[in-house]
Design a protein around this motif. Structure first.
Motif, PDB file in Angstrom:
ATOM      1  N   ARG A 314     -19.146  -9.896  14.603  1.00  0.00           N
ATOM      2  CA  ARG A 314     -18.888  -9.760  13.169  1.00  0.00           C
ATOM      3  C   ARG A 314     -17.466 -10.231  12.823  1.00  0.00           C
ATOM      4  O   ARG A 314     -17.262 -10.952  11.841  1.00  0.00           O
ATOM      5  CB  ARG A 314     -19.077  -8.312  12.744  1.00  0.00           C
ATOM      6  CG  ARG A 314     -18.879  -8.094  11.231  1.00  0.00           C
ATOM      7  CD  ARG A 314     -19.263  -6.697  10.812  1.00  0.00           C
ATOM      8  NE  ARG A 314     -18.483  -5.671  11.459  1.00  0.00           N
ATOM      9  CZ  ARG A 314     -18.972  -4.781  12.331  1.00  0.00           C
ATOM     10  NH1 ARG A 314     -20.239  -4.804  12.665  1.00  0.00           N
ATOM     11  NH2 ARG A 314     -18.183  -3.860  12.878  1.00  0.00           N
ATOM     12  N   ARG A 315     -16.486  -9.836  13.637  1.00  0.00           N
ATOM     13  CA  ARG A 315     -15.116 -10.250  13.340  1.00  0.00           C
ATOM     14  C   ARG A 315     -14.941 -11.762  13.453  1.00  0.00           C
ATOM     15  O   ARG A 315     -14.137 -12.360  12.731  1.00  0.00           O
ATOM     16  CB  ARG A 315     -14.136  -9.515  14.265  1.00  0.00           C
ATOM     17  CG  ARG A 315     -13.920  -8.053  13.865  1.00  0.00           C
ATOM     18  CD  ARG A 315     -12.746  -7.457  14.597  1.00  0.00           C
ATOM     19  NE  ARG A 315     -13.025  -7.286  16.015  1.00  0.00           N
ATOM     20  CZ  ARG A 315     -13.531  -6.171  16.541  1.00  0.00           C
ATOM     21  NH1 ARG A 315     -13.831  -5.134  15.761  1.00  0.00           N
ATOM     22  NH2 ARG A 315     -13.741  -6.082  17.831  1.00  0.00           N
ATOM     23  N   ASP A 341     -12.798  -6.058   8.077  1.00  0.00           N
ATOM     24  CA  ASP A 341     -13.988  -5.430   8.658  1.00  0.00           C
ATOM     25  C   ASP A 341     -14.281  -4.090   7.994  1.00  0.00           C
ATOM     26  O   ASP A 341     -15.448  -3.677   7.880  1.00  0.00           O
ATOM     27  CB  ASP A 341     -13.784  -5.254  10.162  1.00  0.00           C
ATOM     28  CG  ASP A 341     -15.084  -5.007  10.902  1.00  0.00           C
ATOM     29  OD1 ASP A 341     -16.119  -5.568  10.487  1.00  0.00           O
ATOM     30  OD2 ASP A 341     -15.068  -4.250  11.887  1.00  0.00           O
TER      31      ASP A 341
END
Length: 375
Positions: A314-315, A341
């Motif tokens: 995701r990052r 995030d």
């Protein structure tokens, strides 16, 4: 009697890189390149030339062995040369190996203008390279800005000059003289910045037009190779100036680690970089595929799908989106991505987050949007 072991090791490393480039260029085993029309090369104002300089290698290399130059019009490889032992050893080995593979070799030395007499030193380096038979050879002056600090600004100016030189001459690649010691320093700097696995992966052996043949060899080997071949080198005083972060890592941090943790720290850090690079490459591929699935045509990212991804992936998706919006890669750190995030995993009605480069990240209507401030 064969060459000095350090000379042989450097030539072998260079030969492997050049063989890959020759294969990419379509040079056949006999050393002849496929016919092609060379791009016209404009002459730079103030660029010195030497009439009658051989293309490829001089008639007699510092090894004492006569060399035959590559044919005019053969594919060209450029070497970035500062005049230090690393780059001079690289240039000398490339000048020896390239003609055997049907490649021409030239060089670029960049004058950053940060020291008195830098222009004269750059021209002295260029003269030495021409004596080795490298052609074309350019001594290019650049203007170093202030953005990102002196080290980053100098690096940016240097790579910009190398890019332009490669494009002018239609070079297959630019070879850089970074060694295993440079890799270890880069890993430590990345660790200090807390920039994540990609930063700890250090410098790649290949990125775009740039190749680093000497990453598996230590700095001492390049000095031994130059001494064995009587190649003059110049030691940049900036490399020992404690005002520069990399210099402090080189002369203060690494020696302390070697003293208290035992020998082999440099090798261990370089090995860590290789392992992190493998992991980072795999995660980057995963992130690219994930982003394609959750990104809308207008560039917004679906928050629900983002939340389902593993944090490491995701990052990376968030980083890709931030860079696409205009964040400078060198200024985007892990702490920025952690804050972004939280717009996905810890949403509490936060307002826009301001990121480097005048970019902001904002959550709205179940999506995450990266945009220039004011747009």
């Amino acid at each position: 009697m064969g060459p000095h072991p350090a000379v042989a090791a450097i030539r072998l490393a260079v030969r492997r890189t050049l063989a890959e480039l020759a294969a990419e260029a379509g040079v056949v085993p006999g050393g002849q390149a496929r016919p092609r029309t060379p791009a016209p090369v404009p002459v730079l104002a103030g660029t010195a030339t030497v009439p009658g300089t051989l293309i490829g290698n001089a008639r007699r290399h510092p090894s004492g062995l006569p060399r035959t130059p590559a044919a005019p019009g053969s594919p060209l490889v450029l070497v970035a040369v500062s005049g230090g032992a690393d780059s001079m050893a690289l240039a000398t080995a490339t000048a020896f190996e390239a003609p055997k593979l049907g490649l021409r070799v030239g060089a670029v030395t960049v004058d950053h203008g940060l020291q008195a007499g830098s222009a004269e030193r750059a021209e002295q380096v260029a003269v030495r390279l021409r004596e080795l038979g490298l052609d074309p050879v350019e001594a290019v002056a650049v203007r170093v800005g202030r953005e990102g600090g002196p080290e980053n600004a100098a690096r940016d100016a240097r790579y910009a000059a190398l890019d332009l030189a490669a494009e002018r001459h239609g070079a297959l690649a630019v070879l850089l003289g970074h060694t295993r010691d440079d890799q270890a320093e880069t890993v430590l700097l990345g660790l200090a910045r807390g920039s994540g696995a990609r930063s700890l992966a250090g410098m790649p052996a290949q990125k775009g037009r740039y190749r680093r043949p000497l990453l598996e060899l230590d700095r001492a080997a390049t000095r031994r190779a130059c001494a064995a071949q009587s190649i003059p080198v110049w030691d940049d005083p900036h490399n020992t100036d404690p005002a520069y972060t990399r210099s402090r890592v080189r002369h203060e941090v690494l020696p302390v680690l070697e003293k208290h943790l035992g020998g082999g720290v440099v090798e261990a850090l370089a090995r860590t970089a290789r392992l992190f690079r493998d992991d980072a490459d795999a995660l980057d591929q995963w992130a690219a595929l994930a982003e394609r699935d959750l990104r809308s045509p207008d560039g917004a990212l679906d928050v629900g799908k983002l939340a389902e991804l593993p944090p490491a992936v995701r990052r990376r998706v968030l980083r890709r989106a931030a860079l696409r919006a205009g964040c400078p890669a060198g200024d985007l750190f892990a702490r920025h991505l952690e804050s972004v995030d939280l717009l996905v995993t810890g949403w509490r009605g936060q307002g826009p987050l301001h990121l480097p480069g005048g970019v902001e990240a904002v959550r709205r209507c179940g999506t995450l949007v990266f945009r220039r401030q004011g747009d």
